[in-house]
Design a protein around this motif. Structure first.
Motif, PDB file in Angstrom:
ATOM      1  N   GLU A 173       3.401   1.265  -7.088  1.00 37.68           N
ATOM      2  CA  GLU A 173       2.518   2.016  -7.968  1.00 37.68           C
ATOM      3  C   GLU A 173       1.960   1.087  -9.045  1.00 37.68           C
ATOM      4  O   GLU A 173       2.699   0.455  -9.786  1.00 37.68           O
ATOM      5  CB  GLU A 173       3.275   3.177  -8.622  1.00 37.68           C
ATOM      6  CG  GLU A 173       2.408   4.104  -9.453  1.00 37.68           C
ATOM      7  CD  GLU A 173       1.458   4.965  -8.626  1.00 37.68           C
ATOM      8  OE1 GLU A 173       0.498   5.510  -9.184  1.00 37.68           O
ATOM      9  OE2 GLU A 173       1.709   5.091  -7.403  1.00 37.68           O
ATOM     10  N   ALA A 174       0.615   0.985  -9.101  1.00 38.90           N
ATOM     11  CA  ALA A 174      -0.093   0.129 -10.057  1.00 38.90           C
ATOM     12  C   ALA A 174       0.171  -1.358  -9.836  1.00 38.90           C
ATOM     13  O   ALA A 174      -0.039  -2.169 -10.727  1.00 38.90           O
ATOM     14  CB  ALA A 174       0.242   0.514 -11.505  1.00 38.90           C
ATOM     15  N   ALA A 175       0.629  -1.745  -8.640  1.00 36.61           N
ATOM     16  CA  ALA A 175       0.866  -3.166  -8.341  1.00 36.61           C
ATOM     17  C   ALA A 175      -0.417  -3.901  -7.981  1.00 36.61           C
ATOM     18  O   ALA A 175      -0.423  -5.131  -7.936  1.00 36.61           O
ATOM     19  CB  ALA A 175       1.878  -3.314  -7.208  1.00 36.61           C
ATOM     20  N   ASN A 176      -1.493  -3.183  -7.687  1.00 35.64           N
ATOM     21  CA  ASN A 176      -2.805  -3.797  -7.597  1.00 35.64           C
ATOM     22  C   ASN A 176      -3.128  -4.295  -8.999  1.00 35.64           C
ATOM     23  O   ASN A 176      -3.259  -3.504  -9.932  1.00 35.64           O
ATOM     24  CB  ASN A 176      -3.834  -2.765  -7.121  1.00 35.64           C
ATOM     25  CG  ASN A 176      -5.240  -3.318  -7.038  1.00 35.64           C
ATOM     26  OD1 ASN A 176      -5.587  -4.292  -7.694  1.00 35.64           O
ATOM     27  ND2 ASN A 176      -6.069  -2.675  -6.235  1.00 35.64           N
ATOM     28  N   ALA A 177      -3.250  -5.609  -9.166  1.00 38.18           N
ATOM     29  CA  ALA A 177      -3.355  -6.188 -10.502  1.00 38.18           C
ATOM     30  C   ALA A 177      -4.621  -5.764 -11.247  1.00 38.18           C
ATOM     31  O   ALA A 177      -4.721  -5.988 -12.453  1.00 38.18           O
ATOM     32  CB  ALA A 177      -3.295  -7.710 -10.410  1.00 38.18           C
ATOM     33  N   LEU A 178      -5.577  -5.164 -10.557  1.00 38.18           N
ATOM     34  CA  LEU A 178      -6.802  -4.732 -11.200  1.00 38.18           C
ATOM     35  C   LEU A 178      -6.820  -3.227 -11.478  1.00 38.18           C
ATOM     36  O   LEU A 178      -7.706  -2.728 -12.165  1.00 38.18           O
ATOM     37  CB  LEU A 178      -8.011  -5.098 -10.334  1.00 38.18           C
ATOM     38  CG  LEU A 178      -8.181  -6.589 -10.039  1.00 38.18           C
ATOM     39  CD1 LEU A 178      -9.399  -6.811  -9.149  1.00 38.18           C
ATOM     40  CD2 LEU A 178      -8.313  -7.393 -11.325  1.00 38.18           C
ATOM     41  N   GLU A 179      -5.862  -2.508 -10.932  1.00 38.10           N
ATOM     42  CA  GLU A 179      -5.778  -1.067 -11.113  1.00 38.10           C
ATOM     43  C   GLU A 179      -4.698  -0.723 -12.123  1.00 38.10           C
ATOM     44  O   GLU A 179      -3.775  -1.496 -12.354  1.00 38.10           O
ATOM     45  CB  GLU A 179      -5.441  -0.373  -9.780  1.00 38.10           C
ATOM     46  CG  GLU A 179      -6.582  -0.376  -8.780  1.00 38.10           C
ATOM     47  CD  GLU A 179      -7.529   0.783  -9.003  1.00 38.10           C
ATOM     48  OE1 GLU A 179      -7.653   1.238 -10.157  1.00 38.10           O
ATOM     49  OE2 GLU A 179      -8.141   1.236  -8.036  1.00 38.10           O
ATOM     50  N   THR A 180      -4.779   0.447 -12.703  1.00 43.26           N
ATOM     51  CA  THR A 180      -3.723   0.917 -13.594  1.00 43.26           C
ATOM     52  C   THR A 180      -2.972   2.102 -13.009  1.00 43.26           C
ATOM     53  O   THR A 180      -1.942   2.496 -13.539  1.00 43.26           O
ATOM     54  CB  THR A 180      -4.313   1.336 -14.955  1.00 43.26           C
ATOM     55  OG1 THR A 180      -5.328   2.325 -14.756  1.00 43.26           O
ATOM     56  CG2 THR A 180      -4.921   0.126 -15.667  1.00 43.26           C
ATOM     57  N   THR A 181      -3.478   2.662 -11.933  1.00 41.96           N
ATOM     58  CA  THR A 181      -2.796   3.771 -11.280  1.00 41.96           C
ATOM     59  C   THR A 181      -2.954   3.628  -9.777  1.00 41.96           C
ATOM     60  O   THR A 181      -3.794   2.876  -9.295  1.00 41.96           O
ATOM     61  CB  THR A 181      -3.379   5.137 -11.709  1.00 41.96           C
ATOM     62  OG1 THR A 181      -4.774   5.175 -11.370  1.00 41.96           O
ATOM     63  CG2 THR A 181      -3.208   5.364 -13.201  1.00 41.96           C
ATOM     64  N   GLY A 182      -2.152   4.383  -9.037  1.00 44.51           N
ATOM     65  CA  GLY A 182      -2.277   4.395  -7.592  1.00 44.51           C
ATOM     66  C   GLY A 182      -1.476   3.303  -6.928  1.00 44.51           C
ATOM     67  O   GLY A 182      -1.161   2.263  -7.521  1.00 44.51           O
ATOM     68  N   LEU A 183      -1.155   3.527  -5.670  1.00 47.84           N
ATOM     69  CA  LEU A 183      -0.379   2.572  -4.891  1.00 47.84           C
ATOM     70  C   LEU A 183      -1.261   1.388  -4.522  1.00 47.84           C
ATOM     71  O   LEU A 183      -2.394   1.560  -4.049  1.00 47.84           O
ATOM     72  CB  LEU A 183       0.141   3.253  -3.620  1.00 47.84           C
ATOM     73  CG  LEU A 183       1.209   2.505  -2.822  1.00 47.84           C
ATOM     74  CD1 LEU A 183       2.475   2.359  -3.658  1.00 47.84           C
ATOM     75  CD2 LEU A 183       1.516   3.258  -1.538  1.00 47.84           C
ATOM     76  N   GLY A 184      -0.740   0.179  -4.741  1.00 49.66           N
ATOM     77  CA  GLY A 184      -1.559  -0.991  -4.469  1.00 49.66           C
ATOM     78  C   GLY A 184      -0.745  -2.215  -4.107  1.00 49.66           C
ATOM     79  O   GLY A 184       0.484  -2.207  -4.108  1.00 49.66           O
ATOM     80  N   PHE A 185      -1.468  -3.283  -3.785  1.00 48.59           N
ATOM     81  CA  PHE A 185      -0.875  -4.573  -3.402  1.00 48.59           C
ATOM     82  C   PHE A 185      -1.739  -5.665  -4.013  1.00 48.59           C
ATOM     83  O   PHE A 185      -2.971  -5.536  -4.093  1.00 48.59           O
ATOM     84  CB  PHE A 185      -0.852  -4.712  -1.883  1.00 48.59           C
ATOM     85  CG  PHE A 185      -0.489  -6.094  -1.393  1.00 48.59           C
ATOM     86  CD1 PHE A 185       0.837  -6.439  -1.172  1.00 48.59           C
ATOM     87  CD2 PHE A 185      -1.471  -7.045  -1.154  1.00 48.59           C
ATOM     88  CE1 PHE A 185       1.177  -7.713  -0.735  1.00 48.59           C
ATOM     89  CE2 PHE A 185      -1.147  -8.314  -0.708  1.00 48.59           C
ATOM     90  CZ  PHE A 185       0.193  -8.650  -0.497  1.00 48.59           C
TER      91      PHE A 185
END
Length: 244
Positions: A173-185
Protein backbone atom coordinates in the motif's frame (compact mmCIF):
# COMPACT_ATOMS: atom_id res chain seq x y z
CA UNK A 1 -22.83 -30.12 8.83
CA UNK A 2 -20.08 -28.69 11.01
CA UNK A 3 -17.50 -31.00 9.41
CA UNK A 4 -18.64 -29.99 5.94
CA UNK A 5 -18.39 -26.32 6.86
CA UNK A 6 -14.89 -26.78 8.26
CA UNK A 7 -13.76 -28.60 5.11
CA UNK A 8 -15.27 -25.89 2.92
CA UNK A 9 -13.48 -23.15 4.83
CA UNK A 10 -10.19 -25.06 4.63
CA UNK A 11 -10.67 -25.50 0.89
CA UNK A 12 -11.31 -21.79 0.51
CA UNK A 13 -8.11 -20.97 2.40
CA UNK A 14 -6.15 -23.28 0.11
CA UNK A 15 -7.63 -21.83 -3.08
CA UNK A 16 -7.72 -18.20 -2.01
CA UNK A 17 -4.59 -17.56 0.06
CA UNK A 18 -5.00 -13.82 -0.30
CA UNK A 19 -8.17 -14.04 1.81
CA UNK A 20 -6.67 -16.38 4.39
CA UNK A 21 -3.63 -14.26 5.27
CA UNK A 22 -2.99 -10.70 6.33
CA UNK A 23 0.01 -10.17 4.10
CA UNK A 24 0.55 -6.57 2.90
CA UNK A 25 0.90 -7.93 -0.63
CA UNK A 26 -1.53 -10.78 -1.19
CA UNK A 27 -0.44 -13.84 -3.14
CA UNK A 28 -2.13 -13.04 -6.43
CA UNK A 29 -1.71 -12.07 -10.06
CA UNK A 30 -1.94 -8.33 -10.62
CA UNK A 31 -2.40 -6.08 -13.61
CA UNK A 32 0.56 -3.68 -13.81
CA UNK A 33 -0.83 -0.25 -14.66
CA UNK A 34 0.73 3.13 -15.40
CA UNK A 35 1.20 5.47 -12.46
CA UNK A 36 -1.75 7.86 -12.40
CA UNK A 37 -2.58 6.82 -15.95
CA UNK A 38 0.53 8.53 -17.30
CA UNK A 39 3.67 6.35 -17.18
CA UNK A 40 5.32 3.26 -15.72
CA UNK A 41 9.02 3.67 -16.56
CA UNK A 42 11.16 6.81 -16.48
CA UNK A 43 14.54 6.90 -18.23
CA UNK A 44 15.72 10.48 -17.75
CA UNK A 45 18.11 12.16 -20.15
CA UNK A 46 19.75 13.92 -17.21
CA UNK A 47 19.56 13.61 -13.41
CA UNK A 48 22.10 12.07 -11.17
CA UNK A 49 24.51 9.21 -10.83
CA UNK A 50 25.66 6.84 -12.30
CA UNK A 51 24.25 8.87 -15.17
CA UNK A 52 20.83 9.73 -16.47
CA UNK A 53 21.32 8.94 -20.16
CA UNK A 54 18.01 7.83 -21.63
CA UNK A 55 17.58 4.55 -23.48
CA UNK A 56 16.94 6.54 -26.60
CA UNK A 57 17.28 10.13 -27.78
CA UNK A 58 16.19 11.89 -30.92
CA UNK A 59 12.99 12.54 -32.84
CA UNK A 60 10.02 12.87 -30.50
CA UNK A 61 11.32 10.29 -28.00
CA UNK A 62 10.26 10.86 -24.40
CA UNK A 63 11.85 9.79 -21.11
CA UNK A 64 8.46 8.26 -20.19
CA UNK A 65 7.21 4.77 -21.10
CA UNK A 66 3.67 3.40 -20.81
CA UNK A 67 2.78 -0.23 -19.99
CA UNK A 68 0.38 -2.11 -22.26
CA UNK A 69 -2.94 -3.38 -20.92
CA UNK A 70 -1.75 -6.98 -20.56
CA UNK A 71 1.31 -6.20 -18.43
CA UNK A 72 1.24 -8.23 -15.20
CA UNK A 73 2.93 -8.58 -11.81
CA UNK A 74 2.55 -12.18 -10.61
CA UNK A 75 3.40 -12.77 -6.91
CA UNK A 76 3.46 -16.27 -5.38
CA UNK A 77 4.77 -15.52 -1.89
CA UNK A 78 8.40 -16.40 -2.58
CA UNK A 79 8.98 -14.25 -5.64
CA UNK A 80 7.38 -12.27 -8.43
CA UNK A 81 7.54 -11.83 -12.20
CA UNK A 82 6.85 -8.52 -13.97
CA UNK A 83 6.14 -9.04 -17.67
CA UNK A 84 4.55 -7.13 -20.53
CA UNK A 85 5.26 -4.41 -23.04
CA UNK A 86 6.19 -0.73 -22.73
CA UNK A 87 5.82 1.93 -25.41
CA UNK A 88 7.43 5.35 -25.48
CA UNK A 89 4.89 8.07 -24.77
CA UNK A 90 6.42 10.46 -27.31
CA UNK A 91 7.14 7.97 -30.11
CA UNK A 92 4.88 4.97 -30.70
CA UNK A 93 7.52 3.24 -32.85
CA UNK A 94 9.71 2.80 -29.76
CA UNK A 95 8.65 -0.20 -27.70
CA UNK A 96 10.14 -3.16 -25.84
CA UNK A 97 9.05 -6.35 -24.11
CA UNK A 98 10.15 -6.75 -20.51
CA UNK A 99 10.71 -9.74 -18.23
CA UNK A 100 11.81 -9.01 -14.65
CA UNK A 101 12.21 -11.77 -12.04
CA UNK A 102 12.35 -11.22 -8.28
CA UNK A 103 12.76 -13.19 -5.08
CA UNK A 104 11.40 -11.99 -1.75
CA UNK A 105 14.07 -10.35 0.41
CA UNK A 106 13.85 -10.69 4.19
CA UNK A 107 16.64 -8.35 5.24
CA UNK A 108 18.72 -5.37 4.26
CA UNK A 109 15.92 -3.28 2.80
CA UNK A 110 15.48 0.42 3.41
CA UNK A 111 11.96 1.74 2.78
CA UNK A 112 12.16 4.60 0.31
CA UNK A 113 8.96 6.60 0.03
CA UNK A 114 7.41 10.03 0.04
CA UNK A 115 7.08 11.97 3.28
CA UNK A 116 4.55 14.68 4.01
CA UNK A 117 5.85 17.99 2.68
CA UNK A 118 8.70 16.39 0.73
CA UNK A 119 8.89 16.66 -3.03
CA UNK A 120 11.30 13.75 -3.39
CA UNK A 121 11.59 10.25 -1.97
CA UNK A 122 13.36 9.76 1.35
CA UNK A 123 14.08 7.02 3.84
CA UNK A 124 11.03 7.28 6.02
CA UNK A 125 9.02 5.65 8.78
CA UNK A 126 5.65 6.47 7.26
CA UNK A 127 4.39 7.54 3.85
CA UNK A 128 2.27 10.60 3.17
CA UNK A 129 -0.69 8.24 3.43
CA UNK A 130 0.33 7.25 6.96
CA UNK A 131 1.32 3.75 5.82
CA UNK A 132 4.13 1.96 7.66
CA UNK A 133 6.67 0.88 4.99
CA UNK A 134 7.89 -1.94 7.23
CA UNK A 135 4.69 -3.73 6.20
CA UNK A 136 5.69 -3.70 2.53
CA UNK A 137 7.06 -6.72 0.67
CA UNK A 138 10.64 -6.26 -0.53
CA UNK A 139 12.39 -8.07 -3.35
CA UNK A 140 15.78 -8.85 -4.82
CA UNK A 141 16.02 -8.53 -8.59
CA UNK A 142 17.40 -11.84 -9.88
CA UNK A 143 17.21 -11.20 -13.63
CA UNK A 144 15.81 -8.48 -15.84
CA UNK A 145 15.74 -8.10 -19.59
CA UNK A 146 14.18 -5.52 -21.89
CA UNK A 147 14.04 -6.57 -25.54
CA UNK A 148 13.12 -4.29 -28.43
CA UNK A 149 9.75 -5.25 -29.90
CA UNK A 150 9.76 -6.92 -33.31
CA UNK A 151 8.90 -4.32 -35.95
CA UNK A 152 9.65 -1.36 -33.69
CA UNK A 153 12.60 1.02 -34.04
CA UNK A 154 14.18 -0.81 -31.09
CA UNK A 155 14.17 -4.26 -32.71
CA UNK A 156 17.58 -5.91 -32.25
CA UNK A 157 18.32 -4.12 -28.98
CA UNK A 158 18.34 -5.61 -25.50
CA UNK A 159 18.89 -4.04 -22.10
CA UNK A 160 19.92 -5.74 -18.87
CA UNK A 161 18.77 -4.10 -15.63
CA UNK A 162 20.40 -4.02 -12.21
CA UNK A 163 18.46 -2.78 -9.18
CA UNK A 164 19.82 0.14 -7.18
CA UNK A 165 20.34 -0.81 -3.52
CA UNK A 166 19.38 2.70 -2.44
CA UNK A 167 15.86 1.82 -3.47
CA UNK A 168 15.19 -1.92 -3.51
CA UNK A 169 12.09 -3.23 -5.29
CA UNK A 170 9.13 -2.79 -2.95
CA UNK A 171 5.42 -3.51 -3.13
CA UNK A 172 2.46 -2.73 -0.90
CA UNK A 173 0.00 0.00 0.00
CA UNK A 174 1.47 3.33 -1.21
CA UNK A 175 4.73 1.57 -2.20
CA UNK A 176 4.52 3.20 -5.63
CA UNK A 177 6.98 5.99 -4.86
CA UNK A 178 4.90 8.52 -6.80
CA UNK A 179 1.54 7.63 -5.26
CA UNK A 180 0.25 8.29 -1.76
CA UNK A 181 -2.53 5.72 -1.78
CA UNK A 182 -3.35 2.42 -3.42
CA UNK A 183 -1.41 -0.78 -3.95
CA UNK A 184 1.77 -0.21 -5.89
CA UNK A 185 5.31 -1.27 -6.78
CA UNK A 186 8.47 0.75 -7.36
CA UNK A 187 12.20 0.33 -7.94
CA UNK A 188 15.23 2.14 -9.33
CA UNK A 189 17.57 0.50 -11.80
CA UNK A 190 20.69 0.96 -13.86
CA UNK A 191 20.88 -0.50 -17.34
CA UNK A 192 23.34 -1.62 -20.00
CA UNK A 193 22.56 -2.00 -23.70
CA UNK A 194 23.75 -4.61 -26.14
CA UNK A 195 22.78 -5.44 -29.70
CA UNK A 196 22.14 -3.21 -32.70
CA UNK A 197 18.83 -1.67 -33.68
CA UNK A 198 17.68 -2.94 -37.07
CA UNK A 199 14.79 -0.50 -37.67
CA UNK A 200 16.18 2.65 -36.06
CA UNK A 201 15.39 5.99 -37.69
CA UNK A 202 16.41 9.38 -36.28
CA UNK A 203 17.23 7.82 -32.89
CA UNK A 204 20.38 7.43 -30.82
CA UNK A 205 20.48 4.47 -28.42
CA UNK A 206 22.77 5.01 -25.44
CA UNK A 207 24.90 2.33 -23.83
CA UNK A 208 24.06 2.77 -20.15
CA UNK A 209 22.06 4.84 -17.71
CA UNK A 210 19.50 4.69 -14.95
CA UNK A 211 15.76 4.94 -14.50
CA UNK A 212 12.86 3.89 -12.33
CA UNK A 213 9.65 1.88 -12.39
CA UNK A 214 6.54 3.06 -10.57
CA UNK A 215 3.32 1.13 -11.18
CA UNK A 216 -0.10 0.61 -9.70
CA UNK A 217 -1.08 -3.00 -8.96
CA UNK A 218 -4.66 -4.07 -9.69
CA UNK A 219 -5.68 -7.58 -8.49
CA UNK A 220 -7.00 -9.70 -11.34
CA UNK A 221 -10.67 -10.69 -11.02
CA UNK A 222 -11.49 -13.99 -9.34
CA UNK A 223 -12.16 -16.79 -11.83
CA UNK A 224 -15.70 -18.10 -12.02
CA UNK A 225 -14.85 -21.07 -9.78
CA UNK A 226 -13.59 -18.75 -7.08
CA UNK A 227 -16.71 -16.64 -7.23
CA UNK A 228 -18.89 -19.73 -6.95
CA UNK A 229 -16.88 -20.90 -3.94
CA UNK A 230 -17.34 -17.56 -2.20
CA UNK A 231 -21.06 -17.65 -2.96
CA UNK A 232 -21.24 -21.16 -1.52
CA UNK A 233 -19.51 -20.12 1.68
CA UNK A 234 -21.88 -17.20 1.98
CA UNK A 235 -24.79 -19.61 1.67
CA UNK A 236 -23.37 -21.84 4.39
CA UNK A 237 -23.08 -18.86 6.70
CA UNK A 238 -26.70 -17.91 6.02
CA UNK A 239 -27.87 -21.44 6.76
CA UNK A 240 -26.02 -21.48 10.06
CA UNK A 241 -27.59 -18.16 11.09
CA UNK A 242 -31.07 -19.45 10.23
CA UNK A 243 -30.45 -22.67 12.18
CA UNK A 244 -29.32 -20.67 15.19
Amino acid sequence: MRLTTAISIAACAAILPSLATAMPLAIDDYFARDYNGTRSIWTPSTNGSPNGAAFVQGGTASALWSFSGDSTFDYDGSGAILTGKATNIGAADLSFEFDLNFTVSNSGNTPYCQQAGAGNMHNCATTTAGIDPSDWTYFNLTSAMLTGSVGSAMEGLSYTLTSVKKHNPQAGEAANALETTGLGFSMWFTWDKFGTATNASNYTFNDSGRGDINIDLIPTPLPAAGLLLLAGLGGLGLMRRKKA
